[in-house]
Design a protein around this motif. Structure first.
Motif, PDB file in Angstrom:
ATOM      1  N   LEU A 222     -13.132  -4.625 -41.408  1.00 18.99           N
ATOM      2  CA  LEU A 222     -14.805  -4.962 -41.495  1.00 18.99           C
ATOM      3  C   LEU A 222     -15.595  -3.781 -41.184  1.00 18.99           C
ATOM      4  O   LEU A 222     -16.524  -3.400 -41.327  1.00 18.99           O
ATOM      5  CB  LEU A 222     -14.359  -5.302 -40.008  1.00 18.99           C
ATOM      6  N   PRO A 223     -14.932  -2.629 -41.263  1.00 17.94           N
ATOM      7  CA  PRO A 223     -16.034  -1.464 -41.041  1.00 17.94           C
ATOM      8  C   PRO A 223     -17.104  -1.276 -42.151  1.00 17.94           C
ATOM      9  O   PRO A 223     -17.731  -0.818 -42.513  1.00 17.94           O
ATOM     10  CB  PRO A 223     -15.054  -0.270 -40.374  1.00 17.94           C
ATOM     11  N   ILE A 224     -16.095  -1.540 -43.608  1.00 18.88           N
ATOM     12  CA  ILE A 224     -15.981  -1.066 -44.497  1.00 18.88           C
ATOM     13  C   ILE A 224     -17.390  -2.554 -44.905  1.00 18.88           C
ATOM     14  O   ILE A 224     -18.523  -2.658 -45.791  1.00 18.88           O
ATOM     15  CB  ILE A 224     -14.994  -2.019 -45.789  1.00 18.88           C
ATOM     16  N   ILE A 225     -17.180  -3.537 -44.716  1.00 19.16           N
ATOM     17  CA  ILE A 225     -18.129  -4.881 -44.974  1.00 19.16           C
ATOM     18  C   ILE A 225     -19.762  -5.035 -44.033  1.00 19.16           C
ATOM     19  O   ILE A 225     -20.545  -4.732 -44.399  1.00 19.16           O
ATOM     20  CB  ILE A 225     -17.564  -6.111 -44.173  1.00 19.16           C
ATOM     21  N   LEU A 226     -19.232  -4.284 -42.511  1.00 19.81           N
ATOM     22  CA  LEU A 226     -19.968  -3.657 -42.408  1.00 19.81           C
ATOM     23  C   LEU A 226     -21.225  -2.957 -42.234  1.00 19.81           C
ATOM     24  O   LEU A 226     -21.978  -2.957 -42.645  1.00 19.81           O
ATOM     25  CB  LEU A 226     -20.225  -4.032 -40.097  1.00 19.81           C
TER      26      LEU A 226
END
Length: 84
Positions: A59-63
């Motif tokens: 999620l950190p990479i996506i967001l």
């Protein structure tokens, strides 16, 4: 340090990097110093990072990269609107 926190901090810093440029463009309505080719390359690379984040379920990479894509798309739209 928790690696998710590290990822969130890194993603936040890189995502907001173009924010001052976007603010300046919106204030001055001047895009003479912006390269649309660089914006397209950045948007492409960031989009691939989003895809990578989806594949890895990170999620950190996506967001962070999704936010950066929005910043760069906004700059590209400004470039189209304000170019001379």
């Amino acid at each position: 340090m928790n690696e998710n926190i590290l990822g969130i901090i890194a993603g936040t810093l890189t995502s907001i990097a173009m924010l001052p440029q976007l603010i300046k463009v919106l204030k001055e309505k001047n895009v003479d110093d912006i390269s649309w080719i660089i914006l397209l390359v950045l948007i492409s690379g960031l989009s691939l990072w989003i895809y990578y984040g989806i594949l890895k379920d990170e999620l950190p990479i996506i967001l962070s990269n999704a936010f950066a894509v929005l910043m760069n798309i906004s700059l590209l739209v400004c470039y189209i609107i304000y170019r001379k």
